[in-house]
Design an enzyme around this catalytic site. Structure first.
Site, PDB file in Angstrom:
ATOM      1  N   SER A   1      74.335  38.579  82.238  1.00 14.78           N
ATOM      2  CA  SER A   1      72.980  38.249  82.675  1.00 14.78           C
ATOM      3  C   SER A   1      72.363  39.440  83.412  1.00 14.78           C
ATOM      4  O   SER A   1      72.336  40.553  82.868  1.00 14.78           O
ATOM      5  CB  SER A   1      73.055  36.994  83.564  1.00 14.78           C
ATOM      6  OG  SER A   1      71.787  36.474  83.827  1.00 14.78           O
TER       7      SER A   1
ATOM      8  N   ARG B   1      66.642  26.611  92.802  1.00 10.30           N
ATOM      9  CA  ARG B   1      67.949  26.521  92.171  1.00 10.30           C
ATOM     10  C   ARG B   1      67.987  25.419  91.115  1.00 10.30           C
ATOM     11  O   ARG B   1      68.639  25.564  90.074  1.00 10.30           O
ATOM     12  CB  ARG B   1      69.020  26.269  93.236  1.00 10.30           C
ATOM     13  CG  ARG B   1      70.435  26.284  92.713  1.00 10.30           C
ATOM     14  CD  ARG B   1      70.781  27.630  92.099  1.00 10.30           C
ATOM     15  NE  ARG B   1      72.201  27.739  91.823  1.00 10.30           N
ATOM     16  CZ  ARG B   1      72.771  28.781  91.246  1.00 10.30           C
ATOM     17  NH1 ARG B   1      72.028  29.807  90.892  1.00 10.30           N
ATOM     18  NH2 ARG B   1      74.067  28.810  91.032  1.00 10.30           N
TER      19      ARG B   1
ATOM     20  N   ASP C   1      72.577  29.732  74.476  1.00  8.06           N
ATOM     21  CA  ASP C   1      71.923  30.354  75.635  1.00  8.06           C
ATOM     22  C   ASP C   1      70.456  30.585  75.286  1.00  8.06           C
ATOM     23  O   ASP C   1      70.126  31.467  74.511  1.00  8.06           O
ATOM     24  CB  ASP C   1      72.624  31.677  75.962  1.00  8.06           C
ATOM     25  CG  ASP C   1      72.066  32.337  77.215  1.00  8.06           C
ATOM     26  OD1 ASP C   1      71.050  31.858  77.760  1.00  8.06           O
ATOM     27  OD2 ASP C   1      72.668  33.341  77.647  1.00  8.06           O
TER      28      ASP C   1
ATOM     29  N   HIS D   1      73.534  29.376  79.044  1.00  9.31           N
ATOM     30  CA  HIS D   1      73.672  30.673  79.710  1.00  9.31           C
ATOM     31  C   HIS D   1      74.947  30.730  80.565  1.00  9.31           C
ATOM     32  O   HIS D   1      75.570  31.782  80.694  1.00  9.31           O
ATOM     33  CB  HIS D   1      72.429  30.923  80.565  1.00  9.31           C
ATOM     34  CG  HIS D   1      72.364  32.287  81.168  1.00  9.31           C
ATOM     35  ND1 HIS D   1      72.461  33.438  80.424  1.00  9.31           N
ATOM     36  CD2 HIS D   1      72.199  32.696  82.455  1.00  9.31           C
ATOM     37  CE1 HIS D   1      72.365  34.491  81.225  1.00  9.31           C
ATOM     38  NE2 HIS D   1      72.209  34.064  82.454  1.00  9.31           N
ATOM     39  N   ASP D   2      75.298  29.616  81.155  1.00  7.21           N
ATOM     40  CA  ASP D   2      76.501  29.565  81.998  1.00  7.21           C
ATOM     41  C   ASP D   2      77.786  29.913  81.248  1.00  7.21           C
ATOM     42  O   ASP D   2      78.816  30.172  81.875  1.00  7.21           O
ATOM     43  CB  ASP D   2      76.671  28.168  82.613  1.00  7.21           C
ATOM     44  CG  ASP D   2      75.965  28.044  83.958  1.00  7.21           C
ATOM     45  OD1 ASP D   2      75.519  29.081  84.487  1.00  7.21           O
ATOM     46  OD2 ASP D   2      75.878  26.917  84.471  1.00  7.21           O
TER      47      ASP D   2
END
Lengths: 195, 375
Positions: free
Chosen positions: B154, B224, B319, B352-353
């Protein structure tokens, strides 16, 4: 590492220092060979995670891509040679990939198993789908989806304006000069843009 | 082969830099500290160093745990350790908290020597390029002229890429994971929502909330929560939470009803409890500003021409925050320059994680790549 006799033919057609793209590069053994004997700047294309891993272990550049969707992203005429070794028969988009190969490279090198090989014909006459050195799979687990002969491929090239610059045909490693569509199990072509 | 192991007990170290650091913004940081950790041993040739760059909310604590806190496991512990893909028996691995961070390196919560108070909103904007400059000075301090590899996911991947442009001769291999050569407008938009949540929190006090004894926790929590939505895939969220109701049926309330609400609130509260809002603002701006092609009229191949490193670029199928298409832009730009580059798109449902998880195919590929690196 696998090694196949068509690699020798392909190697002869590659000049030192060329930019080479190998479509369906498997574990990268051809590119590794070409890097060693021709110092090519080579890139493989694969879409199978195990083969990507094998290329990485072999220290070969490999780019994951679904070739059925073409080679978008690769610039016109970027490569000197684009190679597709014994993979064309496993692709659906035959005409599309041939056009893409001749878009991104000056010349294309294509090898494929000849379904018109006499042993294959004999097998069909005996009522069974051929299984041979060049067609090692059973009908129910073969990755091949296109079944064509040397004559079929010649006709396709003519129809699509693809210039056949050289064709070598082999029977299990032995060069075949006469009646290749009957006597050869594998053909290796050097192709260019026609006209 | 050995069983993969933890690097065990680790301790952060500090480095103070008295020489001012000129920043992209035109400002200068008069002096600063970087907090970092190392794993493994630097070899006698000093040729086995690997820098791990952290993403938005990461830190220098990449692997292992602290002596007094067995649960304080590093954020990429599944990657780094003896027998793990980034093998600490072969490599000397460095994690560093970036400037502007809130885990010990100089940042908005640090004291501004000019005022004797926390920097707060006065802390200068920092960019990916500034972070690389600071990391390069740390490398100088540690006697590392050339990294065997620089790795990041990232925003961390952007640092790895930027290293190859700012210091081409100092990077042998760059591993750029779930990253992008620049953010899209949609991506900047998500960052802006996150920033507005913080900036409009009444407890933000223009960034000088430290003096008021408060933190903009609601804004940071919202930021968040938005971020978390974008780090997961629709499928993963559906599989994990679906439409599960806490009470089994609708109770017509704004309290938690759907489990996804509970999850997001929990993640938001947890994050707001330890992360600094000013750092979050700075890091999202660093993401937005990163665009090495900008100075080349948007021509990425021209921008990447200075890079000489070998690259491994990795993306993940689900992602959508840093989509595979963004990684392919990097790959084709490197290809244009005839650089050694490999690219894999890992099938994963975790969005994405995924880059932080230990998917077998993903880790096998990284292990194979790191194994090939000569030190």
């Amino acid at each position: 590492m696998s090694y196949r006799y068509d690699y020798e033919v392909i190697t002869q057609w590659i000049a030192p220092g060329e930019k080479v793209l190998d479509l369906g590069c498997g574990d990268g053994s051809l590119l590794k060979h070409l890097a060693e004997v021709r110092q090519v700047q080579g890139y493989g294309v694969e879409n199978d995670p195990d083969k990507l891993l094998a290329c990485t272990r072999n220290g070969v550049n490999v780019i994951q891509m679904d070739m059925e969707k073409g080679l978008a992203g690769i610039e016109d005429g970027f490569f000197d040679h684009v190679i597709m070794s014994l993979s064309l028969q496993a692709m659906h988009n035959t005409q599309g990939i041939l056009a893409e190969m001749l878009r991104v490279a000056r010349e294309a090198v294509v090898s494929f198993p000849n379904f018109g090989y006499w042993r294959h014909r004999q097998s069909i006459l005996n009522g069974r789908m051929p299984v041979s050195e060049s067609l090692p799979h059973q009908w129910f687990n073969t990755p091949n989806v296109r079944f064509f002969t040397i004559s079929d491929f010649d006709a396709l090239c003519e129809m699509n304006g693809i210039a056949v610059r050289e064709r070598l045909a082999f029977d299990e490693g032995k060069l075949i000069l006469d009646e290749p569509n009957f006597l050869a199990s594998v053909a290796v072509y050097r192709l260019g843009r026609g006209g | 082969m050995i069983q993969p192991q933890s690097v065990g007990v680790v301790a952060p170290q500090r480095a103070h830099f008295a020489e001012p650091l000129p920043l992209r913004s035109g400002n200068t940081l008069p002096e600063y500290e970087l907090v970092y950790e190392t794993y493994g041993e630097l070899n006698t040739d000093r040729s086995n160093a690997v820098l791990v760059c952290h993403a938005l909310s990461g830190s220098h604590h990449v692997a292992g745990h602290y002596a007094d806190a067995p649960n304080s496991v590093g954020w990429w512990d599944n990657l780094v350790g003896p027998g793990k893909p980034l093998d600490a028996r072969k490599f000397f691995v460095i994690g560093v908290n970036n400037l502007g961070g809130c885990h010990g390196s100089t940042g908005p919560i640090s004291i501004n020597p000019a005022t004797g108070k926390p920097w707060g909103a006065d802390f200068p904007f920092v960019t990916v390029e500034d972070w690389v400059e600071a990391q390069a000075r740390l490398a100088d301090r540690l006697g590392i002229q050339r990294f065997a590899a620089i790795v990041g996911g990232s925003l961390g991947g952007m640092q790895a890429l930027s290293w190859t442009l700012q210091y081409p001769e100092r990077v042998a291999h760059a591993v750029v994971i779930a990253s992008a050569p620049k953010l899209t407008a949609q991506n900047i938009a998500f960052n802006e929502v996150a920033r507005q949540a913080i900036l409009t929190d009444p407890d933000f006090h223009g960034g000088d909330y430290y003096a008021h004894g408060v933190v903009p926790a609601r804004g940071l929590k919202l930021a968040r929560m938005v971020g978390h939505i974008t780090y997961l895939s629709d499928d993963a969220m559906g599989d994990k939470f679906g439409r599960s109701l806490r009470h089994g049926k609708a109770i017509y309330s704004y309290d938690v009803e759907f489990e996804i609400e509970s999850y997001l609130r929990y993640q938001g509260d947890k994050f707001a409890g330890f992360f600094d809002a000013n750092t979050y603002l700075l890091a999202t701006k660093a993401l937005d500003y990163f665009d090495p092609a900008f100075e080349h009229g948007g021509n990425l191949p021209a921008a990447l021409a200075p890079a000489t490193a070998d690259f491994l670029v990795v993306s993940f199928s689900t992602d959508w925050r840093f989509s595979p298409a963004r990684s392919r832009e990097i790959v084709y730009a490197l290809l244009h320059n005839q650089r050694n580059v490999s690219y894999a798109q890992i099938e994963s449902d975790a969005g994405h994680d995924s880059f932080l998880l230990d998917d077998a195919q993903y880790h096998a590929l990284l292990a194979a790549y790191f194994d090939r690196i000569k030190v």
